[in-house]
Design a protein around this motif. Sequence first.
Motif, mmCIF file in Angstrom:
data_model
loop_
_atom_site.group_PDB
_atom_site.id
_atom_site.type_symbol
_atom_site.label_atom_id
_atom_site.label_comp_id
_atom_site.label_asym_id
_atom_site.label_seq_id
_atom_site.Cartn_x
_atom_site.Cartn_y
_atom_site.Cartn_z
ATOM 1 N N LYS A 1 58.094 24.614 -26.012
ATOM 2 C CA LYS A 1 57.021 23.623 -26.115
ATOM 3 C C LYS A 1 57.629 22.224 -26.287
ATOM 4 O O LYS A 1 57.197 21.271 -25.655
ATOM 5 N N ASP B 1 49.308 17.474 -24.557
ATOM 6 C CA ASP B 1 50.157 17.006 -23.435
ATOM 7 C C ASP B 1 49.563 15.727 -22.846
ATOM 8 O O ASP B 1 50.267 14.765 -22.560
ATOM 9 N N TRP B 2 48.238 15.759 -22.670
ATOM 10 C CA TRP B 2 47.548 14.605 -22.078
ATOM 11 C C TRP B 2 47.805 13.362 -22.935
ATOM 12 O O TRP B 2 48.146 12.295 -22.431
ATOM 13 N N GLN C 1 51.341 11.866 -22.594
ATOM 14 C CA GLN C 1 51.534 11.084 -21.364
ATOM 15 C C GLN C 1 50.830 9.728 -21.456
ATOM 16 O O GLN C 1 51.446 8.686 -21.233
ATOM 17 N N ILE D 1 57.429 15.501 -20.556
ATOM 18 C CA ILE D 1 56.215 14.688 -20.328
ATOM 19 C C ILE D 1 56.472 13.233 -20.716
ATOM 20 O O ILE D 1 56.178 12.306 -19.957
ATOM 21 N N GLY E 1 45.643 23.715 -25.961
ATOM 22 C CA GLY E 1 45.729 23.563 -24.507
ATOM 23 C C GLY E 1 46.485 22.301 -24.120
ATOM 24 O O GLY E 1 47.428 21.895 -24.769
ATOM 25 N N SER E 2 45.969 21.662 -23.088
ATOM 26 C CA SER E 2 46.734 20.536 -22.521
ATOM 27 C C SER E 2 46.351 19.212 -23.170
ATOM 28 O O SER E 2 46.807 18.155 -22.762
ATOM 29 N N ARG E 3 45.483 19.284 -24.234
ATOM 30 C CA ARG E 3 45.017 18.010 -24.799
ATOM 31 C C ARG E 3 46.163 17.216 -25.420
ATOM 32 O O ARG E 3 46.236 16.010 -25.317
ATOM 33 N N ARG F 1 58.878 20.960 -23.022
ATOM 34 C CA ARG F 1 57.787 20.490 -22.148
ATOM 35 C C ARG F 1 57.297 19.123 -22.617
ATOM 36 O O ARG F 1 57.142 18.196 -21.828
ATOM 37 N N TRP F 2 57.096 18.984 -23.921
ATOM 38 C CA TRP F 2 56.661 17.691 -24.453
ATOM 39 C C TRP F 2 57.675 16.594 -24.081
ATOM 40 O O TRP F 2 57.289 15.501 -23.667
#
Length: 248
Positions: A126, A92-93, A96, A133, A88-90, A129-130
């Motif tokens: 992916k 991504d988090w 950032q 971010i 999931g978004s972990r 997106r990374w």
Amino acid sequence: MTHRFFVPPERIRGRLVEFDPAQAHQLRDVLRLKPGEAVVIFDNSGWEFDVVLEGIDREGATGRVERRRLVETEPKVKVTIYQALLKGSRFDWLLQKATEVGAVGFVPMVTARCVAEPPDPTARGKFERWRRIVVEAAEQSRRGKVPKIHEPINFEEACRSVQELAFIPYEGRGVQPLRAALDEATGLRRPYSVALFVGPEGGFTPEEVELARRRNIVPVSLGPRILRAETAALVALTIVLAHFGDLD
Ligand code: SAH
């Protein structure tokens, strides 16, 4: 507030800056900036530049470099986070937050207990997106460089290839605190770079920790509480940077 943009060196020729289409849209339609107004750009060289906007239209946006200065915000200790893939978004988090705090690179790792699938190398979605971010987080936090996102590798290969001073935060018993391990490993010197190996939701297997230890990757504790993987990575990063004064 002066808006900051990362512009790769290939988009700067002499003093002429050519913003990419997404940035042109942001300048023109979101920020509604006009020719003559100024923005700040950085290009990973360690310099940042005051740029006066010239052409802003449907085709794109250009500007002219007026002044340059060194960026003082990059950390002295270069920390790379070898992070097991997270669901999931972990992940991504973590990209950032760790960019804001000062990580210089990320190595996505496949480990025994990873539940997230490694990204398909051909499907660049992916990675794109990374990349967005970390670029956005570097712009927002006034970094001088955008952290690098390496190709995913498996844990064994990561243990074999790492060259720098490396630690593996491990929630098992009998490991010394990271702070003490840093003192022991560096004394009063400051290392050029540090690698941090952080596990997935299911943690590392004892075999993985043993393999790391054999490769001089030092198991360390981040305290008695069990942190989520992304929390552990951020806490370990913070301890290292604070230890060497990069958060002063
Ligand atoms: N099940 C939880 C925690 C998994 S532990 C989750 O869903 O995220 C994930 C990783 O964080 C571990 O492999 C280890 O690298 C690190 N970690 C978590 N707590 C730690 C601690 N107290 N000390 C050292 N490392 C820790």
